[in-house]
Design a protein around this motif. Structure first.
Motif, PDB file in Angstrom:
ATOM      1  N   ALA A 114      -4.996 -10.235   3.074  1.00 49.17           N
ATOM      2  CA  ALA A 114      -4.584  -9.215   2.085  1.00 49.17           C
ATOM      3  C   ALA A 114      -5.046  -7.950   2.143  1.00 49.17           C
ATOM      4  N   ALA A 115      -6.410  -7.736   1.947  1.00 48.64           N
ATOM      5  CA  ALA A 115      -7.126  -6.643   2.071  1.00 48.64           C
ATOM      6  C   ALA A 115      -6.907  -5.943   3.526  1.00 48.64           C
ATOM      7  N   ALA A 116      -6.807  -6.479   4.531  1.00 51.73           N
ATOM      8  CA  ALA A 116      -6.446  -5.889   5.688  1.00 51.73           C
ATOM      9  C   ALA A 116      -5.000  -5.371   5.834  1.00 51.73           C
ATOM     10  N   LEU A 117      -3.923  -6.216   5.119  1.00 50.58           N
ATOM     11  CA  LEU A 117      -2.765  -5.633   5.105  1.00 50.58           C
ATOM     12  C   LEU A 117      -2.600  -4.343   4.243  1.00 50.58           C
ATOM     13  N   LEU A 118      -3.271  -4.414   3.235  1.00 48.55           N
ATOM     14  CA  LEU A 118      -3.043  -3.394   2.186  1.00 48.55           C
ATOM     15  C   LEU A 118      -3.679  -2.101   2.981  1.00 48.55           C
ATOM     16  N   LEU A 119      -4.728  -2.094   3.687  1.00 51.95           N
ATOM     17  CA  LEU A 119      -5.525  -1.030   4.468  1.00 51.95           C
ATOM     18  C   LEU A 119      -4.428  -0.384   5.476  1.00 51.95           C
ATOM     19  N   LEU A 120      -3.987  -1.436   6.174  1.00 51.66           N
ATOM     20  CA  LEU A 120      -3.025  -0.988   7.153  1.00 51.66           C
ATOM     21  C   LEU A 120      -1.794  -0.330   6.365  1.00 51.66           C
ATOM     22  N   ASP A 121      -1.397  -0.753   5.522  1.00 51.91           N
ATOM     23  CA  ASP A 121      -0.175  -0.186   4.587  1.00 51.91           C
ATOM     24  C   ASP A 121      -0.715   1.450   4.380  1.00 51.91           C
ATOM     25  N   LEU A 122      -1.952   1.569   3.934  1.00 56.64           N
ATOM     26  CA  LEU A 122      -2.096   2.739   3.481  1.00 56.64           C
ATOM     27  C   LEU A 122      -2.366   3.732   4.601  1.00 56.64           C
ATOM     28  N   VAL A 123      -2.751   3.201   5.860  1.00 56.68           N
ATOM     29  CA  VAL A 123      -2.944   4.001   6.906  1.00 56.68           C
ATOM     30  C   VAL A 123      -1.599   4.337   7.384  1.00 56.68           C
ATOM     31  N   ALA A 124      -0.791   3.423   7.482  1.00 56.79           N
ATOM     32  CA  ALA A 124       0.808   3.644   7.848  1.00 56.79           C
ATOM     33  C   ALA A 124       1.315   4.957   7.083  1.00 56.79           C
ATOM     34  N   LEU A 125       1.074   4.784   5.676  1.00 56.18           N
ATOM     35  CA  LEU A 125       2.006   5.661   4.916  1.00 56.18           C
ATOM     36  C   LEU A 125       1.193   7.089   4.947  1.00 56.18           C
TER      37      LEU A 125
END
Length: 206
Positions: free
Chosen positions: A88-99
């Motif tokens: 979950a932490a990796a997905l949230l970090l990836l989401d922030l990078v994508a945004l």
């Protein structure tokens, strides 16, 4: 003549000298190094942080490091339950990078909102680590109760975590030191802002 009762000044608290502060810094650095090495596979990082929280709490309350076996048991018991947190932490970090890079629509408003949510979740996760370090029966429930009843108890560790994150990014060589000192700061902040003691487990892991 009647006895006069003059006010008595409180005796100053004994403060640790430089040797105790140096020993504390050395122990926190050692904890951070071990946590970093144990968390290198990334999926093991939550379990490594949980064991590190136990070590920091023991050092914080007793003044000495715990034995290795209780930490290894805590690592083993937290390994599988911690994998979903790592994903979950990796997905949230990836989401922030994508945004932040414009890979997904939303722009600045969605980025700010997502950042605020991730920061609050990071603070709540830090409280869970504190609860694990204190050997609670339900660290997630205690962390949720503290984070909702006293919002600063989650926001303050989140701000400290953001500072530690950017410090680690600017100087990657300090990552082990940052981890150990941030875990210590999380316990201190939790004691100041969430003073109610969580329920302890029947069997101590320390």
């Amino acid at each position: 003549m009647t006895d006069l009762r003059w006010p008595v000044d409180e005796e100053p608290r004994t403060r640790p000298d430089w040797r105790e502060r140096f020993a504390l810094g050395t122990d926190l650095a050692l904890i951070g190094i071990v946590v970093t090495v144990a968390g290198l596979p990334l999926l093991t990082l939550p379990a490594a942080l949980a064991a590190g929280s136990v070590a920091v709490h023991h050092r914080y309350t007793t003044g000495r490091l715990p034995g290795f076996r209780p930490l290894l048991r805590r690592f083993g018991r937290t390994l599988l339950p911690g994998i979903p947190f790592a994903v979950a932490a990796a997905l949230l970090l990836l989401d922030l990078v994508a945004l932040s890079r414009g890979w997904v629509p939303g722009g600045a408003p969605v980025l700010v909102l997502t950042t605020a949510i991730v920061a609050w979740l990071a603070g709540a996760a830090t409280l869970i680590l504190v609860g694990v370090g204190r050997d609670t029966t339900a660290p997630a429930s205690w962390a949720w109760q503290q984070a909702t009843a006293r919002p600063w108890s989650a926001l303050a560790p989140a701000l400290a975590g953001a500072l530690a994150f950017f410090l680690a990014l600017s100087m990657p060589a300090t990552i082990p030191l940052v981890i150990g000192f941030h875990l210590f700061a999380a316990h201190v902040i939790s004691d100041r802002l969430a003073p109610s003691s969580p329920p302890t487990g029947t069997g101590h892991q320390r």
